[in-house]
Design a protein around this motif. Sequence first.
Motif, PDB file in Angstrom:
ATOM      1  N   VAL A  93     -39.156 -42.833 -31.640  1.00  0.00           N
ATOM      2  CA  VAL A  93     -38.030 -43.350 -32.416  1.00  0.00           C
ATOM      3  C   VAL A  93     -37.762 -42.330 -33.511  1.00  0.00           C
ATOM      4  O   VAL A  93     -38.666 -42.009 -34.291  1.00  0.00           O
ATOM      5  N   TYR A  94     -36.549 -41.802 -33.538  1.00  0.00           N
ATOM      6  CA  TYR A  94     -36.208 -40.767 -34.505  1.00  0.00           C
ATOM      7  C   TYR A  94     -35.206 -41.326 -35.505  1.00  0.00           C
ATOM      8  O   TYR A  94     -34.067 -41.618 -35.168  1.00  0.00           O
ATOM      9  N   GLU A  95     -35.676 -41.491 -36.725  1.00  0.00           N
ATOM     10  CA  GLU A  95     -34.867 -42.038 -37.819  1.00  0.00           C
ATOM     11  C   GLU A  95     -34.334 -40.860 -38.636  1.00  0.00           C
ATOM     12  O   GLU A  95     -35.099 -40.024 -39.089  1.00  0.00           O
ATOM     13  N   ALA A  96     -33.002 -40.825 -38.799  1.00  0.00           N
ATOM     14  CA  ALA A  96     -32.392 -39.672 -39.466  1.00  0.00           C
ATOM     15  C   ALA A  96     -32.746 -39.597 -40.949  1.00  0.00           C
ATOM     16  O   ALA A  96     -32.864 -38.513 -41.509  1.00  0.00           O
ATOM     17  N   SER A  97     -32.890 -40.758 -41.564  1.00  0.00           N
ATOM     18  CA  SER A  97     -33.139 -40.731 -43.000  1.00  0.00           C
ATOM     19  C   SER A  97     -34.524 -40.197 -43.306  1.00  0.00           C
ATOM     20  O   SER A  97     -35.459 -40.398 -42.553  1.00  0.00           O
ATOM     21  N   ARG A  98     -34.596 -39.524 -44.448  1.00  0.00           N
ATOM     22  CA  ARG A  98     -35.872 -38.925 -44.814  1.00  0.00           C
ATOM     23  C   ARG A  98     -36.649 -39.875 -45.728  1.00  0.00           C
ATOM     24  O   ARG A  98     -36.091 -40.807 -46.284  1.00  0.00           O
ATOM     25  N   ALA A 111     -28.444 -47.606 -48.765  1.00  0.00           N
ATOM     26  CA  ALA A 111     -29.173 -46.601 -49.548  1.00  0.00           C
ATOM     27  C   ALA A 111     -30.222 -45.892 -48.697  1.00  0.00           C
ATOM     28  O   ALA A 111     -30.425 -44.681 -48.794  1.00  0.00           O
ATOM     29  N   ALA A 112     -30.867 -46.657 -47.835  1.00  0.00           N
ATOM     30  CA  ALA A 112     -31.965 -46.081 -47.064  1.00  0.00           C
ATOM     31  C   ALA A 112     -31.473 -45.348 -45.821  1.00  0.00           C
ATOM     32  O   ALA A 112     -31.968 -44.283 -45.470  1.00  0.00           O
ATOM     33  N   HIS A 113     -30.472 -45.925 -45.139  1.00  0.00           N
ATOM     34  CA  HIS A 113     -30.105 -45.429 -43.818  1.00  0.00           C
ATOM     35  C   HIS A 113     -28.646 -44.997 -43.700  1.00  0.00           C
ATOM     36  O   HIS A 113     -28.193 -44.637 -42.619  1.00  0.00           O
ATOM     37  N   GLY A 114     -27.892 -45.094 -44.791  1.00  0.00           N
ATOM     38  CA  GLY A 114     -26.452 -44.809 -44.714  1.00  0.00           C
ATOM     39  C   GLY A 114     -26.170 -43.411 -44.182  1.00  0.00           C
ATOM     40  O   GLY A 114     -26.917 -42.467 -44.440  1.00  0.00           O
ATOM     41  N   ILE A 115     -25.075 -43.295 -43.442  1.00  0.00           N
ATOM     42  CA  ILE A 115     -24.705 -42.016 -42.834  1.00  0.00           C
ATOM     43  C   ILE A 115     -24.446 -40.980 -43.929  1.00  0.00           C
ATOM     44  O   ILE A 115     -23.730 -41.244 -44.886  1.00  0.00           O
ATOM     45  N   ARG A 116     -25.058 -39.812 -43.800  1.00  0.00           N
ATOM     46  CA  ARG A 116     -24.864 -38.726 -44.762  1.00  0.00           C
ATOM     47  C   ARG A 116     -23.936 -37.664 -44.160  1.00  0.00           C
ATOM     48  O   ARG A 116     -23.930 -37.475 -42.932  1.00  0.00           O
ATOM     49  N   PRO A 117     -23.168 -36.970 -44.996  1.00  0.00           N
ATOM     50  CA  PRO A 117     -22.070 -36.124 -44.478  1.00  0.00           C
ATOM     51  C   PRO A 117     -22.518 -34.914 -43.656  1.00  0.00           C
ATOM     52  O   PRO A 117     -21.721 -34.358 -42.902  1.00  0.00           O
TER      53      PRO A 117
END
Lengths: 125, 482, 394
Positions: free
Chosen positions: B186-191, B366-372
């Motif tokens: 499972v690859y979560e984009a947020s750091r 805040a945790a998972h929102g799409i970043r530009p």
Amino acid sequence: MASRMFPSRDDRIQPAEAPPVALTIDGQRVSGLRGQTIAGVLLASGRLSWRTTSAGATPRGVFCGIGVCFDCIVTVNGDRDVRACQRRADDGDVILTQYDDLPGHDDQPQHDELTRRDELPGAAS
Amino acid sequence: MTGVLVIGAGPAGLAAARAALRAGASVTLLDSSDQLGGQYWRHLPDSRAGVREDRLHHGWDRFRALQDELLEHPGCEVVPSAQVWAIERLDEGLVVHVHVGPPDGNRRPSRELTPDAIVIATGAYDRTLPFPGWDLPGVFSAGAAQALAKGERVAVGGRVVVAGAGPFLLPVAASLAQTGARVLGVYEASRPRALARGWLPRPWRLLGATSKFGELASYALSHVRHRIPYRVGHAVIAAHGTDRVEQVTVARLDARWAPIPGTERRIDADAVCVSHGFTPRIELAIAAGCDIRPDRFVRVDDRQHTSVPGVFAAGEITGIGGVDAALAEGAIAGHGAAGGGADDPAVRRDLARRATFTDFAARIEAAHGIRPGWTGWLRPDTLVCRCEEVPYGRLRETGRATCSTSLRSLKLSTRAGLGICQGRVCGRTVEDLLGRESPGGLLDGTSTDRRPIASPVRIGELAAAHGRHTSAATDAARHQHQ
Amino acid sequence: MTPDVVIIGAGIIGAACARSLVRAGLRVTVLDRNAAASGTSASGEGNLLVSDKGPGEELRLAQYASSLWPDTVAELRRELGADFPSLEYERKGGLVVATTPAGRDPLLAFAESQRGAGVDARVLTVKQALRLEPDLNPAITAAIHYPEDAQVQPVAATEALLASARLGGADVRVGVTVTGGIRAADGALVGVRTSAGDFSAGAVLNAAGPWSGEVSRSLDASLPVRPRRGVVLVTTRMPHRIFHKVYDADYVGAVGSGEAELQTSSVVESTAAGTVLIGSSREQVGFDNRLRVSVLEELAVKALRLFPFLAGASVMRSYGGFRPYMPDHLPVIGPDHRVPGLWHATGHEGAGIGLSLATAELIAAQLTGGVPAVDPASFLLTRPSLAALVPEVA
């Protein structure tokens, strides 16, 4: 290995035995269980794609799985654009895959030829 | 007696219907599916009913109790396979137009409903950002994997990668594992820092939200049991294959979600399930005239009442909050729609429960929102609009060539969002990408969420209804003359 | 630098005028309170028709426009390059049919009168019509083929005309609302006040489409333009089975009618994307853009009269827009005799896309003292048919 149905005998949730249904897709027979969607039957048979896109002529199958994306549409018993992930398979369903080519300029009736030959007296030229 | 129409039979709609009934209203409950429960409680059809369905679902007993109460209540009409295709705003009030029958059927009977109050509880679906190869068969939204696992017991692949952002990735991976697929990761984009920002500042809130906490904890446990690797700060940035997925490329992301060069790694996989968040289904709320907030959720007051008199909204269309929030909001909305007061004892518990979840959406964002930075993985030939096969490069070139600041114009000149899904999949991405090309933003004040025809309708069905209206009107006129 | 002309409205009329004026050597500023190509120009089918016009000045304008389109499309492509969206210009031809016995003779007589005015209007037998459109309802009672009817993608055309004007030096400002006029001591209009400051100009051209009545009022000159709503249905993509613009002859009647209540008449055609457009309705309901299901149903009924096979086709979208309606069904193209410095290019109702190029040439010729290719007298506010409707400015 590809998409497939989880064998009921191994399944902790113990699904009931459902009667079989059989459908054809482009003339090819595929069988599934009553209550499955058309997409479910196709995926369970290991088939991942069925539609062909209009511009790129590339294959498509299920994408969203919940009726939003329309990628999985098929023609069912003559009705076009049926979302395979939403429609339950009925025994005997005749499924046709869709490939709707974009209108070209070469597939039209030839106006010029037709109108020259068929022009009526009195019509302007 | 107040007639309440509830649109959507997921957790929010079910709770709304029950609350409205308990407050003395008569209820019509519509859902486009032929079963109740929505996406959250999606389950095997009756013909294959699972003896132990509870093993696949959280709160299964709650669902059964809700369903039983509604189906047995004499004041409740449950209409499954009901597709609301339009809501008309006439001077006399709202008319809800429904087709009842198999999905995308033909010659379906139509119904026009004019209820005293409406609860819209249409839920949400995955937002998947485009990436090279996402149009290959074998790439699914995470919701597809979930729906096929829960509703069909079909695993979308044998070796599956799950990727994207948000807590929803965990139950998807768990469902896949429970359907016999091997989940490679499972690859979560947020750091980690963003995750900590979103989830840690108010840990007591998590304690208040016991059931959500318990649910997430159980998914974590399931991951341990199935030995599923969970990596944060990573994304699937490409899928490869000729006519189906054979491999994916995973890369590390920076804090803006831009892939870090040199970190790419290829993984053999036959399916990849991707979700970067949710898009609320707000077209019916828009059609009803409801005010939409700048963050694109339906604006409601404390009673879940929208800006339109008699129209209430509950669940994910008012903010992504998960099942407990949806149940509480649904109950408050249903109670209000039936004419109940805002502080009646009947909804006091729901008001308290809703308060627990008020910042859940903010924390997810805040945790998972799409970043530009995600556009860093796009290539000029990456399709943005899947239906009309519009590549990213064309979208940008057209924006630059026309200098257009009109979403409507850009859609019409690129065809992005004009296909059969009507921008449901790409709409917000198209708006994001085009907005970046026009410095002052898009000016025409429209959005891709506006879909007055909410579901395709056959011309023959429209024509048949015309005849019926006419004869109904003639009948009415005849009665008056008699 | 003070522009020679300020154009209000960046729809296709404003865009075409901007391009023609720039090419005539004038300095042009285009203002739009919204984005370009986002109003009426983005809400229609892109009709370039001669078939729906009876003999008279508007037909002459349409014939002139029809002669301008092919070269203009080629020029725009050369100027803007291959990356620019295609204008999808296609001289696909129109097929006008009568669907009732009573409709037959009026259609044949109408075509006869058009032939007298130089329109290529060919009477077909039903069998011939079915060879052009094999899926057409064979129960039609008359059919006329108009090879000159063409189609363009209206948004791409608007953006292309505007981009070309920009290349020629036009200044296009969007998101700017005109709030009033600037008058000289002698009463002449010498500019406009806007949400983005004042713009002085030698002339002000009102090209605000259905909103031009409003704009005109803000400049203290009334103009009897009203919005006339139209709705078009769009089907999902399907195999190509409709090859012309096919419409029911009652369309001509609906276009020419002044009735306020709903009128629909069937116009059916395919697009380059494989969808089918089904139009169109005409209603005077102000700027009310609410969906009305009864309108959709009536359009569906009439479309099936032309093409029964469409019964199984799915409508995925409908869009509505507002046509700039003039009570005498003619556009206003030229100076406002009451206010020196004020010009109009508006009121084209549903024909604005097709007439845009000709309108622009007429405006440019009149503004620069050239000789217009079509006599502009019928399009001036001083025409007799408007006598009772255009009050003098006090």
